[in-house]
Design a protein around this motif. Structure first.
Motif, PDB file in Angstrom:
ATOM      1  N   TYR A 281       0.825  -1.213   0.000  1.00  0.00           N
ATOM      2  CA  TYR A 281       0.000   0.000   0.000  1.00  0.00           C
ATOM      3  C   TYR A 281       0.853   1.254   0.000  1.00  0.00           C
ATOM      4  O   TYR A 281       0.589   2.209  -0.747  1.00  0.00           O
ATOM      5  CB  TYR A 281      -0.950   0.006   1.213  1.00  0.00           C
ATOM      6  CG  TYR A 281      -1.918   1.162   1.155  1.00  0.00           C
ATOM      7  CD1 TYR A 281      -3.130   1.024   0.503  1.00  0.00           C
ATOM      8  CD2 TYR A 281      -1.603   2.391   1.731  1.00  0.00           C
ATOM      9  CE1 TYR A 281      -4.015   2.089   0.411  1.00  0.00           C
ATOM     10  CE2 TYR A 281      -2.473   3.458   1.642  1.00  0.00           C
ATOM     11  CZ  TYR A 281      -3.676   3.306   0.989  1.00  0.00           C
ATOM     12  OH  TYR A 281      -4.545   4.360   0.886  1.00  0.00           O
TER      13      TYR A 281
ATOM     14  N   ALA B  18       0.831   4.268  -2.662  1.00  0.00           N
ATOM     15  CA  ALA B  18       0.413   5.598  -2.199  1.00  0.00           C
ATOM     16  C   ALA B  18       1.467   6.657  -2.556  1.00  0.00           C
ATOM     17  O   ALA B  18       1.133   7.732  -3.065  1.00  0.00           O
ATOM     18  CB  ALA B  18       0.178   5.563  -0.689  1.00  0.00           C
TER      19      ALA B  18
ATOM     20  N   ILE C 241      -2.872   3.165  -9.788  1.00  0.00           N
ATOM     21  CA  ILE C 241      -2.296   4.466  -9.395  1.00  0.00           C
ATOM     22  C   ILE C 241      -2.626   5.549 -10.422  1.00  0.00           C
ATOM     23  O   ILE C 241      -2.792   6.705 -10.063  1.00  0.00           O
ATOM     24  CB  ILE C 241      -0.774   4.391  -9.111  1.00  0.00           C
ATOM     25  CG1 ILE C 241       0.013   3.911 -10.317  1.00  0.00           C
ATOM     26  CG2 ILE C 241      -0.490   3.525  -7.897  1.00  0.00           C
ATOM     27  CD1 ILE C 241       1.514   4.046 -10.120  1.00  0.00           C
TER      28      ILE C 241
END
Ligand SMILES: [Mg+2]
Length: 248
Positions: free
Chosen positions: A125, A129, A167
């Protein structure tokens, strides 16, 4: 048919997982007996050229290192040609890292001007991110390939395209995809080995990546029914065969 450059996809064409496809190995040996050194082009960015060469050797194929093209190499050369002084944030494995470093591209954790995405089995994650935030701060998204899923003996698992899309959607940007069906690896082969399009043929099992890569570049294609796409669905291939020994 007679070509100077036979460009083979790997998974589903030359081998399936850890198993060689016997008809492909036989056909490649027959080419080499005639003095024709095959080319290999793969969307897999996880391995270095030396590792791909070792994988082929395990299948009984002696491949020349300068005849092996991966989406990792193609991505590194794409970045060098299209940008200057790039600082790259990497989601990807050591094959991609190696290719970027060989092109002299600086790899950074923060302050990236380009986010490079290849298959990464340690993705988490936090990495996703940080990449999404870098894209919102203006970094360009370059991805090795757009394959959403990958076949295994258990069923489909997420491919690199799944993470790239994730993303890209979060950051509202459009990725630059480098691997097949982009013709970039074929362009590199033609340039490095001084080949004309009519001297080249692409051989692959996947219609939407392999065959369309050949179509996009404008060369002949051979679809072989040993992998992903059934013969009936390989509608844009120049030739359709069941297995490579059919060509002997
Ligand atoms: Mg394949």
């Amino acid at each position: 048919m007679q070509y100077k450059a036979y460009c083979f996809d790997l998974d589903g064409t030359v081998y399936r997982g850890n198993e060689p496809i016997a008809s492909a190995v036989t056909f490649i040996h027959a080419l080499q007996a005639k003095g024709i050194e095959p080319f290999f082009i793969t969307n897999n960015s996880s391995k270095t050229v030396a590792e791909l060469q070792a994988t082929l050797l395990n299948m009984g194929i002696i491949a020349q290192a300068d005849h092996i093209y991966s989406s990792a190499l193609a991505t590194a050369s794409y970045i060098t040609e299209n940008f200057t002084g790039e600082r790259a944030m990497l989601i990807g494995s050591h094959g991609l890292r190696d290719a970027l470093q060989r092109e002299g591209i600086e790899i950074v954790e923060h302050g990236a001007s380009v986010v490079v995405v290849g298959i990464d089995k340690d993705v988490n994650y936090m990495k996703l991110a940080i990449a999404a935030v870098a894209l919102q701060q203006g970094a360009t998204l370059v991805s090795t390939n757009q394959d959403i899923k990958f076949p295994t003996e258990h069923g489909f698992v997420p491919g690199n395209g799944a993470f790239t899309t994730l993303i890209a959607d979060v950051a509202s940007v459009t990725p630059h995809y480098v691997g097949k069906p982009s013709p970039r690896m074929l362009e590199m082969i033609a340039r490095d080995h001084h080949l004309r399009k009519e001297e080249m043929v692409l051989i692959g099992d996947n219609h939407d990546t392999d065959i369309l890569c050949g179509v996009n570049y404008g060369i002949a294609t051979i679809h072989v029914a040993t992998g992903v796409t059934p013969s009936a669905d390989a509608t844009q291939a120049t030739y359709r065969i069941n297995e490579l020994t059919d060509l002997l």
